[in-house]
Design a protein around this motif. Structure first.
Motif, PDB file in Angstrom:
ATOM      1  N   ASP A  84      25.759  73.479  61.884  1.00 49.52           N
ATOM      2  CA  ASP A  84      24.810  74.039  60.933  1.00 49.52           C
ATOM      3  C   ASP A  84      23.854  72.994  60.363  1.00 49.52           C
ATOM      4  O   ASP A  84      23.003  73.313  59.534  1.00 49.52           O
ATOM      5  CB  ASP A  84      25.554  74.735  59.788  1.00 49.52           C
ATOM      6  CG  ASP A  84      26.517  73.796  59.074  1.00 49.52           C
ATOM      7  OD1 ASP A  84      26.946  72.808  59.697  1.00 49.52           O
ATOM      8  OD2 ASP A  84      26.836  74.055  57.898  1.00 49.52           O
ATOM      9  N   LEU A  85      23.967  71.750  60.829  1.00 53.14           N
ATOM     10  CA  LEU A  85      23.093  70.682  60.370  1.00 53.14           C
ATOM     11  C   LEU A  85      22.273  70.131  61.531  1.00 53.14           C
ATOM     12  O   LEU A  85      22.621  70.301  62.687  1.00 53.14           O
ATOM     13  CB  LEU A  85      23.904  69.542  59.734  1.00 53.14           C
ATOM     14  CG  LEU A  85      24.813  69.902  58.563  1.00 53.14           C
ATOM     15  CD1 LEU A  85      25.509  68.653  58.039  1.00 53.14           C
ATOM     16  CD2 LEU A  85      24.025  70.578  57.446  1.00 53.14           C
ATOM     17  N   ARG A  86      21.160  69.463  61.202  1.00 47.78           N
ATOM     18  CA  ARG A  86      20.344  68.807  62.215  1.00 47.78           C
ATOM     19  C   ARG A  86      19.965  67.411  61.733  1.00 47.78           C
ATOM     20  O   ARG A  86      19.955  67.125  60.541  1.00 47.78           O
ATOM     21  CB  ARG A  86      19.080  69.626  62.516  1.00 47.78           C
ATOM     22  CG  ARG A  86      18.145  69.811  61.323  1.00 47.78           C
ATOM     23  CD  ARG A  86      17.014  70.778  61.656  1.00 47.78           C
ATOM     24  NE  ARG A  86      16.168  71.039  60.484  1.00 47.78           N
ATOM     25  CZ  ARG A  86      15.061  70.376  60.203  1.00 47.78           C
ATOM     26  NH1 ARG A  86      14.633  69.397  61.011  1.00 47.78           N
ATOM     27  NH2 ARG A  86      14.353  70.666  59.114  1.00 47.78           N
ATOM     28  N   ILE A  87      19.662  66.546  62.689  1.00 43.37           N
ATOM     29  CA  ILE A  87      19.298  65.166  62.385  1.00 43.37           C
ATOM     30  C   ILE A  87      17.793  65.060  62.190  1.00 43.37           C
ATOM     31  O   ILE A  87      17.013  65.638  62.956  1.00 43.37           O
ATOM     32  CB  ILE A  87      19.743  64.232  63.528  1.00 43.37           C
ATOM     33  CG1 ILE A  87      21.271  64.223  63.631  1.00 43.37           C
ATOM     34  CG2 ILE A  87      19.223  62.808  63.312  1.00 43.37           C
ATOM     35  CD1 ILE A  87      21.797  63.452  64.820  1.00 43.37           C
ATOM     36  N   ILE A  88      17.375  64.331  61.161  1.00 44.63           N
ATOM     37  CA  ILE A  88      15.968  64.036  60.935  1.00 44.63           C
ATOM     38  C   ILE A  88      15.833  62.521  60.807  1.00 44.63           C
ATOM     39  O   ILE A  88      16.825  61.803  60.688  1.00 44.63           O
ATOM     40  CB  ILE A  88      15.410  64.741  59.682  1.00 44.63           C
ATOM     41  CG1 ILE A  88      16.218  64.354  58.441  1.00 44.63           C
ATOM     42  CG2 ILE A  88      15.416  66.254  59.869  1.00 44.63           C
ATOM     43  CD1 ILE A  88      15.681  64.937  57.149  1.00 44.63           C
ATOM     44  N   GLY A  89      14.571  62.035  60.837  1.00 46.88           N
ATOM     45  CA  GLY A  89      14.404  60.594  60.793  1.00 46.88           C
ATOM     46  C   GLY A  89      12.998  60.157  60.466  1.00 46.88           C
ATOM     47  O   GLY A  89      12.355  60.696  59.555  1.00 46.88           O
ATOM     48  N   GLU A  90      12.500  59.202  61.233  1.00 48.50           N
ATOM     49  CA  GLU A  90      11.210  58.571  60.939  1.00 48.50           C
ATOM     50  C   GLU A  90      10.060  59.572  60.986  1.00 48.50           C
ATOM     51  O   GLU A  90       9.082  59.432  60.252  1.00 48.50           O
ATOM     52  CB  GLU A  90      10.976  57.422  61.911  1.00 48.50           C
ATOM     53  CG  GLU A  90      11.957  56.270  61.717  1.00 48.50           C
ATOM     54  CD  GLU A  90      11.753  55.152  62.720  1.00 48.50           C
ATOM     55  OE1 GLU A  90      11.271  54.065  62.335  1.00 48.50           O
ATOM     56  OE2 GLU A  90      12.070  55.378  63.904  1.00 48.50           O
ATOM     57  N   ALA A  91      10.156  60.596  61.828  1.00 47.36           N
ATOM     58  CA  ALA A  91       9.100  61.607  61.894  1.00 47.36           C
ATOM     59  C   ALA A  91       8.993  62.387  60.584  1.00 47.36           C
ATOM     60  O   ALA A  91       7.932  62.939  60.272  1.00 47.36           O
ATOM     61  CB  ALA A  91       9.368  62.577  63.055  1.00 47.36           C
ATOM     62  N   GLU A  92      10.059  62.411  59.818  1.00 47.91           N
ATOM     63  CA  GLU A  92      10.058  63.090  58.519  1.00 47.91           C
ATOM     64  C   GLU A  92       9.899  62.090  57.365  1.00 47.91           C
ATOM     65  O   GLU A  92      10.253  62.375  56.226  1.00 47.91           O
ATOM     66  CB  GLU A  92      11.354  63.884  58.345  1.00 47.91           C
ATOM     67  CG  GLU A  92      11.474  65.113  59.231  1.00 47.91           C
ATOM     68  CD  GLU A  92      11.875  64.755  60.664  1.00 47.91           C
ATOM     69  OE1 GLU A  92      11.713  65.599  61.563  1.00 47.91           O
ATOM     70  OE2 GLU A  92      12.360  63.617  60.894  1.00 47.91           O
ATOM     71  N   ASN A  93       9.409  60.909  57.683  1.00 45.41           N
ATOM     72  CA  ASN A  93       9.152  59.862  56.686  1.00 45.41           C
ATOM     73  C   ASN A  93      10.438  59.381  56.020  1.00 45.41           C
ATOM     74  O   ASN A  93      10.500  59.159  54.810  1.00 45.41           O
ATOM     75  CB  ASN A  93       8.165  60.350  55.614  1.00 45.41           C
ATOM     76  CG  ASN A  93       7.641  59.207  54.747  1.00 45.41           C
ATOM     77  OD1 ASN A  93       7.502  58.069  55.213  1.00 45.41           O
ATOM     78  ND2 ASN A  93       7.337  59.495  53.491  1.00 45.41           N
ATOM     79  N   LEU A  94      11.476  59.221  56.839  1.00 49.25           N
ATOM     80  CA  LEU A  94      12.740  58.665  56.368  1.00 49.25           C
ATOM     81  C   LEU A  94      13.039  57.381  57.133  1.00 49.25           C
ATOM     82  O   LEU A  94      12.759  57.285  58.329  1.00 49.25           O
ATOM     83  CB  LEU A  94      13.881  59.667  56.554  1.00 49.25           C
ATOM     84  CG  LEU A  94      13.835  60.889  55.635  1.00 49.25           C
ATOM     85  CD1 LEU A  94      14.888  61.899  56.044  1.00 49.25           C
ATOM     86  CD2 LEU A  94      14.047  60.469  54.186  1.00 49.25           C
ATOM     87  N   PRO A  95      13.616  56.392  56.479  1.00 49.63           N
ATOM     88  CA  PRO A  95      13.845  55.099  57.139  1.00 49.63           C
ATOM     89  C   PRO A  95      14.977  55.150  58.154  1.00 49.63           C
ATOM     90  O   PRO A  95      15.901  55.971  58.044  1.00 49.63           O
ATOM     91  CB  PRO A  95      14.201  54.176  55.972  1.00 49.63           C
ATOM     92  CG  PRO A  95      14.816  55.086  54.954  1.00 49.63           C
ATOM     93  CD  PRO A  95      14.054  56.387  55.070  1.00 49.63           C
ATOM     94  N   LEU A  96      14.892  54.271  59.132  1.00 46.64           N
ATOM     95  CA  LEU A  96      15.973  54.114  60.100  1.00 46.64           C
ATOM     96  C   LEU A  96      17.174  53.506  59.388  1.00 46.64           C
ATOM     97  O   LEU A  96      17.036  52.555  58.613  1.00 46.64           O
ATOM     98  CB  LEU A  96      15.515  53.202  61.240  1.00 46.64           C
ATOM     99  CG  LEU A  96      16.422  53.106  62.468  1.00 46.64           C
ATOM    100  CD1 LEU A  96      16.477  54.448  63.195  1.00 46.64           C
ATOM    101  CD2 LEU A  96      15.920  52.008  63.410  1.00 46.64           C
TER     102      LEU A  96
END
Length: 285
Positions: free
Chosen positions: A240-252
């Motif tokens: 029920d969860l998904r991974i987000i990251g740099e494309a969403e303006n979050l740091p590595l």
């Protein structure tokens, strides 16, 4: 009294492996036999021993018949008793208690399988599980085995696995678009919380720790309803969860090492070393 043919425990073990792994091919790998040998075992069990159908076959798909479900319950009990007899008589020293400490997230993700397999093989050993953050566990000296999180390069003990921390949000929700960014994190002593907040500070991303808990289940409950973002090890991702990251303006985020520590200045017992081997194998899955 009526006489019945005996049931070889090897047949029951193979039958249980088929039920557990959903087919003959995977079961053959588990019991270290060829697929044709497994098929012959089950034919013998069905035709010669029990004289009833245990499987419903639909092409490559295999499921249990009602009789198969009945046998599975008995098979598990027989195999458990069989294991208890050998462990008690052949390994009488394998009786006692082992104390293990682990963060809550590893208990939920990795330890159920470890504990289940260990209990089946060594039913007379009691296992005490203590759930605390890594920082607190590192301060204890009363635990036989301890599983903790460490930064790569600062490992102590035996490395069980390495993986990256990732940002997670609920499917269909976008709390990462909010300012300040709402976070759901473990309590203050958690490594992942420190690493996540430091990474956000470095990129000057506004955030607030909106929800805290010592329980992974509680954090996931908050995140799954779309209320916040969390940072966890990638292996803890749920459907029920998904991974987000740099494309969403979050740091590595950094990678982490999961390590196994043994009690210092203590001669390790056969029980402790045996359980440690099960932990090592369990964290490979």
């Amino acid at each position: 009294m009526a006489e019945f043919p005996s049931i070889d425990t090897d047949l029951l073990r193979t039958f249980a492996a088929i039920a557990d792994h959903g087919g003959f091919t995977r079961a053959a790998e588990v019991v270290n036999r060829t697929q044709s040998a497994v098929s012959m075992q089950m034919k013998r069990l069905e035709d010669d021993v029990l004289k009833c159908a245990l499987f419903q076959r639909d092409g490559r798909n295999v499921s249990l018949t009602p009789e198969g479900h009945v046998l599975l319950g008995y098979a598990r009990r027989i195999l458990k008793l069989h294991s208890e007899v050998f462990n008690t008589l052949r390994q009488p020293h394998m009786v006692g208690t082992v104390k293990i400490g682990s963060p809550d997230d590893y208990v939920m993700r990795f330890l159920p399988g470890v504990l289940s397999r260990f209990a089946q093989d060594y039913p007379l050993i009691n296992v005490e599980v203590h759930c605390e953050p890594s920082v607190q566990l590192l301060q204890r000296n009363d635990l036989d085995l301890t599983i903790v999180t460490r930064k790569p390069g600062s490992e102590m003990g035996q490395v069980l696995r390495q993986e990256r921390f990732v940002w997670m949000v609920a499917q269909g929700f976008s709390p990462h678009e909010q300012t300040p960014l709402p976070l759901a994190m473990f309590n203050t002593d958690c490594f992942c919380r420190t690493w996540a907040c430091n990474a956000l500070d470095i990129m000057q991303r506004e955030y607030r720790v909106a929800y805290t808990s010592a329980s992974l289940a509680a954090i996931n409950a908050v995140v799954s309803t779309g209320l916040a973002v969390t940072a966890q090890l990638q292996s803890l991702l749920t459907p029920d969860l998904r991974i987000i990251g740099e494309a969403e303006n979050l740091p590595l985020l950094p990678s982490a090492s999961i390590v196994l520590l043994r009690k210092p200045n203590n001669a390790s017992s056969p029980i402790i070393e045996c359980f440690a081997e099960y932990i090592v194998e369990g964290f490979k899955l």
